[in-house]
Design a protein around this motif. Structure first.
Motif, PDB file in Angstrom:
ATOM      1  N   ALA A  65       0.815  -1.100   0.128  1.00  0.00           N
ATOM      2  CA  ALA A  65      -0.041   0.181   0.109  1.00  0.00           C
ATOM      3  C   ALA A  65       0.968   1.327   0.056  1.00  0.00           C
ATOM      4  CB  ALA A  65      -1.054  -0.021   0.948  1.00  0.00           C
ATOM      5  N   LEU A  66       1.852   1.243   0.876  1.00  0.00           N
ATOM      6  CA  LEU A  66       2.797   2.515   0.713  1.00  0.00           C
ATOM      7  C   LEU A  66       3.700   2.565  -0.639  1.00  0.00           C
ATOM      8  CD1 LEU A  66       4.546   1.759   4.323  1.00  0.00           C
ATOM      9  CD2 LEU A  66       3.142   3.815   3.659  1.00  0.00           C
ATOM     10  N   TYR A  67       3.858   1.424  -1.584  1.00  0.00           N
ATOM     11  CA  TYR A  67       4.550   1.283  -2.459  1.00  0.00           C
ATOM     12  C   TYR A  67       3.625   2.218  -3.455  1.00  0.00           C
ATOM     13  CZ  TYR A  67       7.186  -0.368  -6.594  1.00  0.00           C
ATOM     14  OH  TYR A  67       7.909  -0.470  -7.587  1.00  0.00           O
ATOM     15  N   LYS A  68       2.361   1.282  -3.501  1.00  0.00           N
ATOM     16  CA  LYS A  68       1.497   1.961  -4.424  1.00  0.00           C
ATOM     17  C   LYS A  68       1.277   3.492  -4.391  1.00  0.00           C
ATOM     18  CE  LYS A  68      -3.455   1.408  -5.421  1.00  0.00           C
ATOM     19  NZ  LYS A  68      -4.664   0.462  -5.141  1.00  0.00           N
ATOM     20  N   ALA A  69       1.207   3.913  -3.128  1.00  0.00           N
ATOM     21  CA  ALA A  69       1.016   5.606  -2.766  1.00  0.00           C
ATOM     22  C   ALA A  69       2.164   6.375  -3.039  1.00  0.00           C
ATOM     23  CB  ALA A  69       0.785   5.878  -1.077  1.00  0.00           C
ATOM     24  N   GLY A  70       3.165   5.599  -3.643  1.00  0.00           N
ATOM     25  CA  GLY A  70       4.530   6.467  -4.128  1.00  0.00           C
ATOM     26  C   GLY A  70       5.573   6.490  -3.151  1.00  0.00           C
ATOM     27  N   VAL A  71       5.432   6.109  -1.904  1.00  0.00           N
ATOM     28  CA  VAL A  71       6.560   6.086  -1.041  1.00  0.00           C
ATOM     29  C   VAL A  71       7.784   5.290  -1.731  1.00  0.00           C
ATOM     30  CG1 VAL A  71       7.026   5.293   1.424  1.00  0.00           C
ATOM     31  CG2 VAL A  71       4.713   6.143   0.962  1.00  0.00           C
ATOM     32  N   ASP A  72       8.872   5.835  -1.401  1.00  0.00           N
ATOM     33  CA  ASP A  72       9.935   5.173  -1.750  1.00  0.00           C
ATOM     34  C   ASP A  72      10.481   4.120  -1.042  1.00  0.00           C
ATOM     35  OD1 ASP A  72      12.575   6.171  -0.209  1.00  0.00           O
ATOM     36  OD2 ASP A  72      11.159   7.703  -0.009  1.00  0.00           O
ATOM     37  N   VAL A  73      11.242   3.142  -1.624  1.00  0.00           N
ATOM     38  CA  VAL A  73      11.473   1.723  -1.018  1.00  0.00           C
ATOM     39  C   VAL A  73      12.239   1.927   0.058  1.00  0.00           C
ATOM     40  CG1 VAL A  73      12.687  -0.269  -1.439  1.00  0.00           C
ATOM     41  CG2 VAL A  73      11.410   0.584  -3.199  1.00  0.00           C
ATOM     42  N   GLU A  74      13.164   3.134   0.066  1.00  0.00           N
ATOM     43  CA  GLU A  74      14.078   3.178   1.444  1.00  0.00           C
ATOM     44  C   GLU A  74      13.246   3.395   2.602  1.00  0.00           C
ATOM     45  OE1 GLU A  74      17.114   2.397   1.836  1.00  0.00           O
ATOM     46  OE2 GLU A  74      17.375   1.497   0.025  1.00  0.00           O
ATOM     47  N   THR A  75      12.123   4.122   2.376  1.00  0.00           N
ATOM     48  CA  THR A  75      11.323   4.724   3.557  1.00  0.00           C
ATOM     49  C   THR A  75      10.356   3.499   3.856  1.00  0.00           C
ATOM     50  OG1 THR A  75      11.399   6.984   2.786  1.00  0.00           O
ATOM     51  CG2 THR A  75       9.515   6.220   4.207  1.00  0.00           C
ATOM     52  N   ILE A  76      10.065   2.640   3.059  1.00  0.00           N
ATOM     53  CA  ILE A  76       9.417   1.371   3.100  1.00  0.00           C
ATOM     54  C   ILE A  76      10.183   0.540   4.089  1.00  0.00           C
ATOM     55  CG2 ILE A  76       8.180  -0.429   2.504  1.00  0.00           C
ATOM     56  CD1 ILE A  76       7.336   1.360  -0.108  1.00  0.00           C
ATOM     57  N   LYS A  77      11.337   0.222   3.985  1.00  0.00           N
ATOM     58  CA  LYS A  77      12.518  -0.493   4.561  1.00  0.00           C
ATOM     59  C   LYS A  77      12.477   0.182   5.988  1.00  0.00           C
ATOM     60  CE  LYS A  77      16.117  -1.453   2.554  1.00  0.00           C
ATOM     61  NZ  LYS A  77      17.576  -1.300   1.671  1.00  0.00           N
ATOM     62  N   ARG A  78      12.666   1.450   5.897  1.00  0.00           N
ATOM     63  CA  ARG A  78      12.711   2.064   7.480  1.00  0.00           C
ATOM     64  C   ARG A  78      11.445   1.813   8.297  1.00  0.00           C
ATOM     65  NH1 ARG A  78      16.004   5.335  10.162  1.00  0.00           N
ATOM     66  NH2 ARG A  78      14.995   6.861  11.635  1.00  0.00           N
ATOM     67  N   ILE A  79      10.235   2.174   7.638  1.00  0.00           N
ATOM     68  CA  ILE A  79       8.997   1.825   8.368  1.00  0.00           C
ATOM     69  C   ILE A  79       8.926   0.409   8.649  1.00  0.00           C
ATOM     70  CG2 ILE A  79       6.452   1.767   8.287  1.00  0.00           C
ATOM     71  CD1 ILE A  79       6.927   4.337   6.486  1.00  0.00           C
ATOM     72  N   GLY A  80       9.097  -0.590   8.004  1.00  0.00           N
ATOM     73  CA  GLY A  80       9.158  -2.039   8.315  1.00  0.00           C
ATOM     74  C   GLY A  80      10.285  -2.466   8.996  1.00  0.00           C
ATOM     75  N   ARG A  81      11.235  -1.744   9.256  1.00  0.00           N
ATOM     76  CA  ARG A  81      12.480  -2.377  10.067  1.00  0.00           C
ATOM     77  C   ARG A  81      13.089  -3.226   9.294  1.00  0.00           C
ATOM     78  NH1 ARG A  81       9.468  -4.292  13.602  1.00  0.00           N
ATOM     79  NH2 ARG A  81       7.817  -3.674  12.394  1.00  0.00           N
ATOM     80  N   ARG A  82      13.347  -2.914   8.232  1.00  0.00           N
ATOM     81  CA  ARG A  82      14.305  -3.940   7.287  1.00  0.00           C
ATOM     82  C   ARG A  82      15.657  -3.323   6.780  1.00  0.00           C
ATOM     83  NH1 ARG A  82      11.570  -8.779   5.786  1.00  0.00           N
ATOM     84  NH2 ARG A  82      13.424  -8.892   4.379  1.00  0.00           N
ATOM     85  N   SER A  83      16.661  -4.070   6.678  1.00  0.00           N
ATOM     86  CA  SER A  83      17.839  -3.264   6.442  1.00  0.00           C
ATOM     87  C   SER A  83      18.063  -3.916   4.947  1.00  0.00           C
ATOM     88  CB  SER A  83      18.972  -3.899   7.414  1.00  0.00           C
ATOM     89  OG  SER A  83      18.998  -5.043   7.832  1.00  0.00           O
ATOM     90  N   SER A  84      17.664  -4.979   4.618  1.00  0.00           N
ATOM     91  CA  SER A  84      17.983  -5.538   3.367  1.00  0.00           C
ATOM     92  C   SER A  84      17.057  -5.153   2.271  1.00  0.00           C
ATOM     93  CB  SER A  84      18.323  -6.928   3.279  1.00  0.00           C
ATOM     94  OG  SER A  84      17.023  -7.693   3.275  1.00  0.00           O
ATOM     95  N   SER A  85      17.538  -5.327   1.021  1.00  0.00           N
ATOM     96  CA  SER A  85      16.506  -5.416  -0.443  1.00  0.00           C
ATOM     97  C   SER A  85      15.663  -6.302  -0.405  1.00  0.00           C
ATOM     98  CB  SER A  85      17.602  -5.203  -1.380  1.00  0.00           C
ATOM     99  OG  SER A  85      18.416  -3.990  -1.368  1.00  0.00           O
ATOM    100  N   ALA A  86      15.681  -7.304   0.386  1.00  0.00           N
ATOM    101  CA  ALA A  86      14.765  -8.433   0.306  1.00  0.00           C
ATOM    102  C   ALA A  86      13.264  -7.748   0.237  1.00  0.00           C
ATOM    103  CB  ALA A  86      14.921  -9.402   1.549  1.00  0.00           C
ATOM    104  N   VAL A  87      13.095  -6.534   0.902  1.00  0.00           N
ATOM    105  CA  VAL A  87      11.760  -5.922   0.767  1.00  0.00           C
ATOM    106  C   VAL A  87      11.134  -6.091  -0.633  1.00  0.00           C
ATOM    107  CG1 VAL A  87      12.495  -3.511   0.368  1.00  0.00           C
ATOM    108  CG2 VAL A  87      10.303  -4.055   1.538  1.00  0.00           C
ATOM    109  N   HIS A  88      11.941  -5.997  -1.659  1.00  0.00           N
ATOM    110  CA  HIS A  88      11.228  -6.072  -3.076  1.00  0.00           C
ATOM    111  C   HIS A  88      10.541  -7.409  -3.375  1.00  0.00           C
ATOM    112  CE1 HIS A  88      13.261  -2.594  -4.754  1.00  0.00           C
ATOM    113  NE2 HIS A  88      14.132  -2.779  -3.965  1.00  0.00           N
ATOM    114  N   SER A  89      10.731  -8.356  -2.450  1.00  0.00           N
ATOM    115  CA  SER A  89      10.103  -9.787  -2.740  1.00  0.00           C
ATOM    116  C   SER A  89       8.453  -9.463  -1.940  1.00  0.00           C
ATOM    117  CB  SER A  89      10.706 -10.800  -2.126  1.00  0.00           C
ATOM    118  OG  SER A  89      10.895 -10.688  -0.770  1.00  0.00           O
ATOM    119  N   TYR A  90       8.561  -8.316  -1.245  1.00  0.00           N
ATOM    120  CA  TYR A  90       7.345  -8.247  -0.455  1.00  0.00           C
ATOM    121  C   TYR A  90       6.280  -7.357  -1.390  1.00  0.00           C
ATOM    122  CZ  TYR A  90       8.460  -9.312   4.188  1.00  0.00           C
ATOM    123  OH  TYR A  90       8.958 -10.144   5.344  1.00  0.00           O
ATOM    124  N   LEU A  91       6.868  -6.323  -2.342  1.00  0.00           N
ATOM    125  CA  LEU A  91       6.087  -5.501  -2.887  1.00  0.00           C
ATOM    126  C   LEU A  91       5.403  -6.126  -4.174  1.00  0.00           C
ATOM    127  CD1 LEU A  91       8.579  -2.445  -2.358  1.00  0.00           C
ATOM    128  CD2 LEU A  91       6.608  -3.032  -1.085  1.00  0.00           C
TER     129      LEU A  91
END
Length: 320
Positions: free
Chosen positions: A267-293
């Protein structure tokens, strides 16, 4: 003590379950035994092969022995081959707005544990929480040191702390610990009200009206407790999400408690929030967050048109 699986495997072969090889020849024999165990685990346990091996490693280290997986190149090649043969696990679907609206309607009556369940769903979604951070994991004791308590969830209005969520415009959550927070330092996150039907502030206000004690004398206890006194379980979250998925024409087997976290990130990604901010909100340090989006059709709208717009004069990017 080693697991029953390992003990039975070695016992049937008349072997010591601890790998104690000192010479190069002994270590090769140990590696062959581990490879046999991998084949055994693939045949009988399917997707828990790596977990079984790391269990063997843990028990060796706990007994003061060397890491039995160190310098075992063939074992790691075998695990990679197993992964290719089995394929990846089915990717979980994110919870969608349509599902959340269905859940909101399904849990709207102030009866039973509806208010608790809806508040847990809303907070889990907006704060991108892992299941263990707000509900109980089935078959495991309460993680009181990690689960959100009343004292961890605070109402604010115009930047000032409030005693009540009614009329508040912001929630601050103190996530005290997670599997990524090895030192349990905790993290503060805030989210403002949506002002719409799907809203974490309104959900917490409703829960507080029913259970004000959870922010008073019981503020040190897990927030999302049922009328029975037990903590809300992950299996119930999965059940609710499965029901919502079925109502929206989606296979409930593709949903899990993680679908809330994935849905919030998407939902954050769809709203235009950048991936680094999504990682910070979700407390993730790796780029594995891309598999979530998950991408949406609408996000790509106009992209191809931009690719064929007239561009300016090119400038060489490298030295001649």
């Amino acid at each position: 003590m080693l697991s029953s699986t390992t003990a039975l495997f070695c016992g049937a072969r008349g072997l010591d379950p601890y790998l104690l090889g000192n010479t190069a020849q002994d270590r090769r024999q140990d590696e062959k035994l581990i490879l046999d165990f991998v084949v055994h685990a693939v045949q009988y346990f399917h997707r828990t092969v790596k977990a079984k091996l790391f269990g063997v490693r843990f028990h060796h280290l706990a007994a003061g022995l060397e890491d039995p997986l160190m310098h075992k190149g063939w074992v790691w090649l075998a695990l990679a081959g197993v992964k290719r043969l089995q394929g990846g696990a089915a990717r979980k679907f994110p919870v969608t707005l349509e599902m959340l609206l269905w859940l909101h309607a399904h849990l709207k009556d102030d009866t039973g544990d509806n208010a608790t369940e809806w508040a847990a769903l809303a907070v889990g979604f907006f704060f991108l929480l892992r299941a263990g951070e707000y509900v109980a994991v089935d078959g495991a004791p309460w993680q009181v040191g990690r689960a959100l308590c009343g004292a961890d969830v605070q109402a604010r209005k115009d930047g000032i702390a409030q005693d009540r969520f009614d009329g508040a415009d912001e929630v601050i959550a103190h996530v005290r610990g997670s599997k990524r927070d090895q030192y349990n330092r905790g993290t503060l996150r805030n989210m403002y009200t949506t002002g719409q039907k799907i809203d974490h502030v309104a959900a917490l206000a409703r829960l507080q009206r029913q259970h004000p004690e959870r922010w008073q004398q019981e503020k040190g206890q897990p927030l999302f407790r049922l009328a029975s006194g037990r903590m809300l379980k992950r299996s119930r979250i999965q059940e609710l999400l499965g029901m919502a998925a079925s109502a929206c024409g989606i296979d409930p087997a593709r949903m899990g408690s993680h679908s809330l976290r994935i849905g919030g990130a998407t939902a954050l990604y769809k709203a235009g929030v950048d991936v680094e901010t999504i990682k910070r909100i979700g407390r993730r340090s790796s780029s594995a967050v891309h598999s979530y989006l998950w991408d949406t059709h609408e996000r790509q709208k106009g992209m191809a048109a931009k690719m064929v717009q007239p561009d300016g004069m090119l400038i060489g990017g490298g030295a001649k």
